[in-house]
Design a protein around this motif. Structure first.
Motif, short mmCIF file in Angstrom:
data_model
loop_
_atom_site.label_atom_id
_atom_site.label_comp_id
_atom_site.label_asym_id
_atom_site.label_seq_id
_atom_site.Cartn_x
_atom_site.Cartn_y
_atom_site.Cartn_z
N ASN A 36 -38.66 39.47 56.78
CA ASN A 36 -39.17 40.41 55.80
C ASN A 36 -40.41 39.82 55.12
N PRO A 37 -41.58 40.47 55.25
CA PRO A 37 -42.80 39.90 54.68
C PRO A 37 -42.76 39.75 53.17
N GLN A 38 -42.07 40.66 52.48
CA GLN A 38 -41.97 40.54 51.03
C GLN A 38 -41.18 39.29 50.64
N VAL A 39 -40.13 39.01 51.40
CA VAL A 39 -39.33 37.82 51.12
C VAL A 39 -40.12 36.56 51.45
N LEU A 40 -40.76 36.54 52.61
CA LEU A 40 -41.53 35.37 53.00
C LEU A 40 -42.66 35.08 52.01
N SER A 41 -43.29 36.12 51.52
CA SER A 41 -44.35 35.93 50.52
C SER A 41 -43.79 35.40 49.21
N ALA A 42 -42.63 35.90 48.81
CA ALA A 42 -42.03 35.48 47.54
C ALA A 42 -41.65 34.01 47.54
N PHE A 43 -41.30 33.47 48.72
CA PHE A 43 -40.87 32.08 48.81
C PHE A 43 -42.03 31.10 48.94
N ALA A 44 -43.25 31.61 48.99
CA ALA A 44 -44.41 30.73 49.15
C ALA A 44 -44.53 29.77 47.98
N ASN A 45 -44.83 28.51 48.30
CA ASN A 45 -45.09 27.46 47.30
C ASN A 45 -43.91 27.18 46.38
N THR A 46 -42.71 27.50 46.82
CA THR A 46 -41.51 27.18 46.03
C THR A 46 -40.86 25.89 46.48
N GLY A 47 -41.16 25.44 47.72
CA GLY A 47 -40.50 24.26 48.27
C GLY A 47 -39.12 24.54 48.84
N ILE A 48 -38.64 25.78 48.71
CA ILE A 48 -37.33 26.14 49.24
C ILE A 48 -37.41 26.25 50.76
N GLU A 49 -36.50 25.57 51.46
CA GLU A 49 -36.46 25.63 52.91
C GLU A 49 -35.84 26.96 53.35
N LEU A 50 -36.45 27.58 54.34
CA LEU A 50 -36.03 28.92 54.76
C LEU A 50 -35.71 28.95 56.25
N ILE A 51 -34.54 29.49 56.58
CA ILE A 51 -34.20 29.81 57.96
C ILE A 51 -34.38 31.31 58.13
N VAL A 52 -35.17 31.71 59.11
CA VAL A 52 -35.39 33.12 59.40
C VAL A 52 -34.68 33.48 60.70
N THR A 53 -34.60 34.77 61.01
CA THR A 53 -33.76 35.21 62.12
C THR A 53 -34.50 36.16 63.06
N VAL A 54 -34.30 35.95 64.35
CA VAL A 54 -34.72 36.90 65.38
C VAL A 54 -33.55 37.84 65.64
N PRO A 55 -33.69 39.15 65.43
CA PRO A 55 -32.57 40.07 65.66
C PRO A 55 -32.20 40.14 67.14
N ASP A 56 -30.94 40.48 67.39
CA ASP A 56 -30.42 40.51 68.76
C ASP A 56 -31.27 41.36 69.70
N ASP A 57 -31.78 42.49 69.22
CA ASP A 57 -32.45 43.43 70.11
C ASP A 57 -33.78 42.89 70.64
N LEU A 58 -34.33 41.86 69.99
CA LEU A 58 -35.59 41.29 70.45
C LEU A 58 -35.39 40.12 71.43
N VAL A 59 -34.16 39.65 71.56
CA VAL A 59 -33.90 38.46 72.37
C VAL A 59 -34.21 38.66 73.85
N PRO A 60 -33.76 39.74 74.51
CA PRO A 60 -34.07 39.89 75.94
C PRO A 60 -35.56 39.92 76.22
N GLY A 61 -36.33 40.58 75.36
CA GLY A 61 -37.78 40.62 75.56
C GLY A 61 -38.41 39.25 75.43
N MET A 62 -37.94 38.46 74.48
CA MET A 62 -38.45 37.10 74.32
C MET A 62 -38.09 36.22 75.50
N ALA A 63 -36.93 36.47 76.09
CA ALA A 63 -36.51 35.69 77.25
C ALA A 63 -37.36 36.02 78.46
N ALA A 64 -37.72 37.29 78.59
CA ALA A 64 -38.48 37.74 79.76
C ALA A 64 -39.96 37.43 79.66
N SER A 65 -40.45 37.27 78.42
CA SER A 65 -41.89 37.12 78.24
C SER A 65 -42.20 36.08 77.17
#
Length: 386
Positions: A72-101
């Motif tokens: 979420n770009p709003q979330v990523l922007s809000a966490f800028a310059n906070t020093g908080i470590e962030l784990i982001v997620t690739v949703p399941d529906d994008l996984v096959p495409g990433m595997a193929a290309s």
């Protein structure tokens, strides 16, 4: 069951290897004594506070690790310059495409993460969620190839030294989880796990597990010890008959079971982190144990173990990295009542219960003994299977 359970003589080399790995790691594990406690920030609700308000709350609590379920770009922007470590997620529906290309993996990273990095301290990417215990065979086969393409994209952008790629697994990938030394992956998951663990070892990435002792207690409250499920420290717990290690926490036993399962495939050196764990404060009539007091006790016990720097019995000097689930109650989550009541906070940012994070943010670790739970009764179930 993926493999026959090992006898004591067969198990001894596995245990020795794991202990050697643990001892070899001690010289740098001490450097990881900074907080290993994180929290999951879900957004499946129509009444949640804005991302800047969430960041303000997290900053006030001195929480330094957060996991989100998208980019979420709003979330990523809000966490800028906070020093908080962030784990982001690739949703399941994008996984096959990433595997193929490989280009699709690069495109996702370039559009969704790179514009915010390094101001937003993204340190992990979770590819899919609990894929190996689902029914989509194409998705399962695509997962590790997608992870490899994503890691290659990180390398291409010069981000691979800072961002680890992994995937969150359900505890159901284990055919056996008790006693911990008999941990073994299911026959269905084992071939995929070998591929996953090879990738994690090659990239120095952790194995993430979503582990909920609550489910074990809910499913059989007459046989599973509540003290054990809640990780109450002042009870006898369970002793692994093969290693003689004593467990007062079902969660920590589950983590060690995963470590043993990985070791059976030759990857006992891969770190195991808890990507989700929690306890609901409310449930339906058939959801035993879903109460405010149990939720407070479970999460506070984990907080106290974090403050003390406690590791699992197998790796006692390596504090377990844990992400609590979740920051907020989320009113739009489907399923039973419990699904909407895992939050430490209500959407208006009032506490559902006081787990002690406020005290932790203003009190030195040495004076946190007042946060400890009162001694639990010393009942131990005759069956503590997780």
């Amino acid at each position: 069951m993926a493999f026959a359970l090992l006898s004591k003589s067969q198990l001894r080399p596995v245990i020795c290897a794991l202990l050697c790995i643990s001892l070899f790691s001690d010289h740098y594990d001490v450097l990881r004594r900074a907080s290993a406690l994180g929290i999951n920030y879900g957004q499946v609700g129509n009444n949640l506070p804005s991302p800047p308000q969430v960041v303000q709350l997290l900053t006030s609590l001195r929480i330094s690790k957060v996991r989100i379920y998208d980019v979420n770009p709003q979330v990523l922007s809000a966490f800028a310059n906070t020093g908080i470590e962030l784990i982001v997620t690739v949703p399941d529906d994008l996984v096959p495409g990433m595997a193929a290309s490989a280009s699709q993996a690069l495109q996702w990273l370039t559009a969704g993460v790179r514009p915010y990095f390094p101001a937003t301290r993204v340190t992990g990417i979770a590819v899919g969620n609990e894929v190996f215990t689902g029914d989509d065979e194409q998705l399962k086969a695509s997962l590790v190839p997608a992870m490899r393409n994503l890691h290659a994209a990180l390398a291409q952008l010069g981000m691979d030294p800072y961002v680890r790629v992994s995937t969150a697994n359900s505890l159901a990938v284990l055919a056996t989880s008790y006693p911990p030394s008999q941990g073994v992956f299911t026959q269905q998951a084992a071939p995929y796990m070998a591929q996953l663990l090879r990738f994690l070892a090659e990239t120095s990435s952790p194995f993430w597990i979503n582990a909920y002792p609550y489910f074990a207690y809910k499913d059989d409250p007459t046989k599973v010890s509540l003290d054990y499920a809640l990780s109450n420290p002042y009870h006898v717990g369970a002793v692994d008959p093969y290693t003689r290690l004593q467990y007062t926490s079902m969660l920590y036993a589950q983590v060690d079971a995963v470590t043993f399962a990985a070791a059976r495939l030759g990857y006992g050196n891969v770190a195991v982190h808890v990507s989700e764990t929690g306890w609901p404060s409310k449930g339906d009539a058939n959801e035993a144990g879903a109460t405010v007091e149990n939720a407070r006790q479970y999460n506070r016990n984990l907080l106290m173990r974090q403050v003390s720097g406690e590791g699992t019995p197998l790796r006692p000097r390596l504090r377990l990295e844990v992400y609590l689930f979740a920051l907020f109650n989320e009113d739009m989550k489907p399923g039973p009542t419990s699904e909407r009541n895992y939050g430490l906070y209500q959407p208006d940012m009032s506490m559902v219960y006081n787990v002690g994070l406020n005290q932790l943010s203003t009190t030195s670790a040495a004076s946190l003994s007042s946060l400890a739970t009162s001694p639990a009764s010393r009942r131990v179930s005759t069956s503590t299977n997780s």
